[in-house]
Design a protein around this motif. Structure first.
Motif, short mmCIF file in Angstrom:
data_model
loop_
_atom_site.label_atom_id
_atom_site.label_comp_id
_atom_site.label_asym_id
_atom_site.label_seq_id
_atom_site.Cartn_x
_atom_site.Cartn_y
_atom_site.Cartn_z
N HIS A 197 -10.01 -34.35 -22.94
CA HIS A 197 -8.68 -35.61 -22.40
C HIS A 197 -9.02 -35.81 -24.13
CE1 HIS A 197 -10.62 -36.20 -18.43
NE2 HIS A 197 -11.67 -34.94 -19.07
N ALA A 261 -0.92 -30.09 -21.15
CA ALA A 261 -1.80 -30.95 -20.09
C ALA A 261 -0.74 -29.91 -18.87
CB ALA A 261 -0.17 -32.00 -20.49
N ARG A 266 -6.24 -33.52 -20.22
CA ARG A 266 -5.70 -35.48 -19.63
C ARG A 266 -5.60 -35.60 -20.94
NH1 ARG A 266 -8.41 -34.90 -14.99
NH2 ARG A 266 -9.01 -32.97 -13.86
#
Length: 419
Positions: A197, A261, A266
């Motif tokens: 992330h 992505a 993320r």
């Protein structure tokens, strides 16, 4: 290499810091026969070992690795040295002229005296007529205050202490910050198969190659790295800017966060708050991705204009088209629910000059200077980003800045016979 030195009681020039900047100015001082000593609290060029991750490579091509009296001496001028190769190269540089370095000597305080400066060190006291502070501008890892609000279950690591995906606990990882370090660490984790992330900042990016050449090669030919901070539209504020993200890994390539992505990374906007395991983000993801792309394309515009002006025969190349666009702006993230066990803070550094007890700093703790020369006669800084130009943060720029600082030091030093 000569026998280990003892700390002298007095010297014309004391250079604080044994990285590339300290070595570069030492080369000039030695060439001019100016009495000096280089004080290094750890070992020469230790930052290249201690503050870079295992897969680190230079972003700048090897041909830009030029220090006074010593250019890149390997077989890949268009390649990118690894962390270990940079450290070895700087070791060869040191051996090439044997500077008067004292390792393991930390300067505890620097004060002004009637005759110059007094340095208190872990090896004793030293009087110097002039001083060069060559400790760089990245001293203390900077972590946002909201980090204290994270659950204790979460392992927190600053980019300065990140080494490899294998060194982190199992589980997903959140990287905060998308400058050079953040983008490259996110890629390092992603390539290792970790779930990543990434919370973006407003960092620009650049293509690695365009129209048949490395973009940095084009920009060097265009004189971009010679533009002074005074000539830049942002002025002195440019010294606080974030570097463009790209990488020299595996021969060099773009870092395209949109492509990541597509592959499962993320992406989030700016991190704004934390409460235990729940984080909040500003709706800036689309804005930041578009900004990074626009900077990359503007660099290509400048390269196109240069090619046209100079009449260079270069291949044409299609422009970038976004491969992914956010469908929504994530507003929150529950670390526990996402299986995130580690947060990597790629949020930069802050200066720490508390040991310099001379009034040459602005309200944010940065030294005030012009081309490294302060208003206090004999006190200079070297190795800072945008010390004089954009190139100041690169080896070749450090070399040029060191020559200028050495010239100013020589102007105040007693006449010396070159070694």
């Amino acid at each position: 290499m000569s026998a280990p030195l003892d700390l002298p009681s007095q010297v014309e020039v004391a250079v604080v810091g044994g990285g590339q900047a300290g070595l570069a100015v030492s080369w000039h001082l030695q060439d001019r026969g100016i009495d000096h000593v280089v004080l290094e609290r750890a070992t020469v060029a230790h930052d290249w070992r201690d503050r870079r991750w295992d897969a680190f490579t230079l972003v700048t091509p090897n041909f830009q690795c030029r220090l006074p009296g010593f250019a890149y001496d390997g077989d890949e001028p268009d390649g990118f040295m690894t962390r270990a190769e940079v450290q070895a190269w700087l070791g060869r540089y040191r051996a090439s002229f044997d500077p008067p370095v004292l390792e393991g000597v930390e300067v505890l305080s620097l004060r002004r005296t009637e005759d110059g400066f007094a340095l208190r060190t872990t090896a004793g006291d030293l009087a110097a007529h002039q001083v060069v502070v060559a400790t760089g501008g990245y001293h203390v890892p900077s972590v946002p205050a909201l980090a204290a609000s994270l659950s204790r279950r979460i392992v927190q690591v600053h980019s300065a202490d990140y080494r490899s995906p294998e060194a982190l606990p199992e589980g997903a990882v959140l990287v905060v910050g998308s400058g050079q370090s953040g983008a490259q660490i996110a890629e390092d984790l992603h390539l290792a198969g970790r779930e990543v992330h990434l919370a973006l900042g407003r960092a620009p990016r650049s293509a690695r190659f365009y129209r048949g050449r490395d973009c940095i090669a084009w920009l060097e030919d265009m004189g971009i790295y010679d533009v002074t901070v005074q000539q830049h539209a942002s002025g002195l504020a440019k010294r606080e800017s974030t570097n463009h993200y790209m990488t020299g890994r595996a021969g060099g390539h773009d870092i395209d966060l949109r492509a990541f992505a597509l592959e499962g990374m993320r992406l989030y906007g700016r991190l704004t708050a934390a409460d235990g395991s729940v984080l909040a983000f500003a709706p800036t993801l689309t804005e930041y991705l578009d900004h990074a792309d626009s900077v990359m394309e503007s660099i290509k515009n400048d390269i196109d204009a240069h090619i046209a002006r100079a009449g260079i025969d270069a291949p044409t190349e299609a422009r970038y088209s976004p491969v992914w666009v956010p469908e929504e702006e994530p507003a929150a993230l529950d670390l526990d629910a996402a299986g995130i066990t580690t947060v990597v803070w790629a949020t930069g550094f802050r200066p720490d000059y508390r040991w310099v007890e001379v009034g040459v700093f602005d309200g944010s703790g940065h030294p005030t200077h012009r081309a490294g020369e302060t208003d206090v006669p004999g006190l200079h800084f070297l190795g800072l980003p945008w010390l004089t130009t954009w190139g100041s943060g690169r080896f070749a720029g450090v070399a040029r800045d060191a020559a200028h600082v050495a010239e100013r030091l020589a102007a105040r030093a007693p006449a010396a016979v070159p070694a």
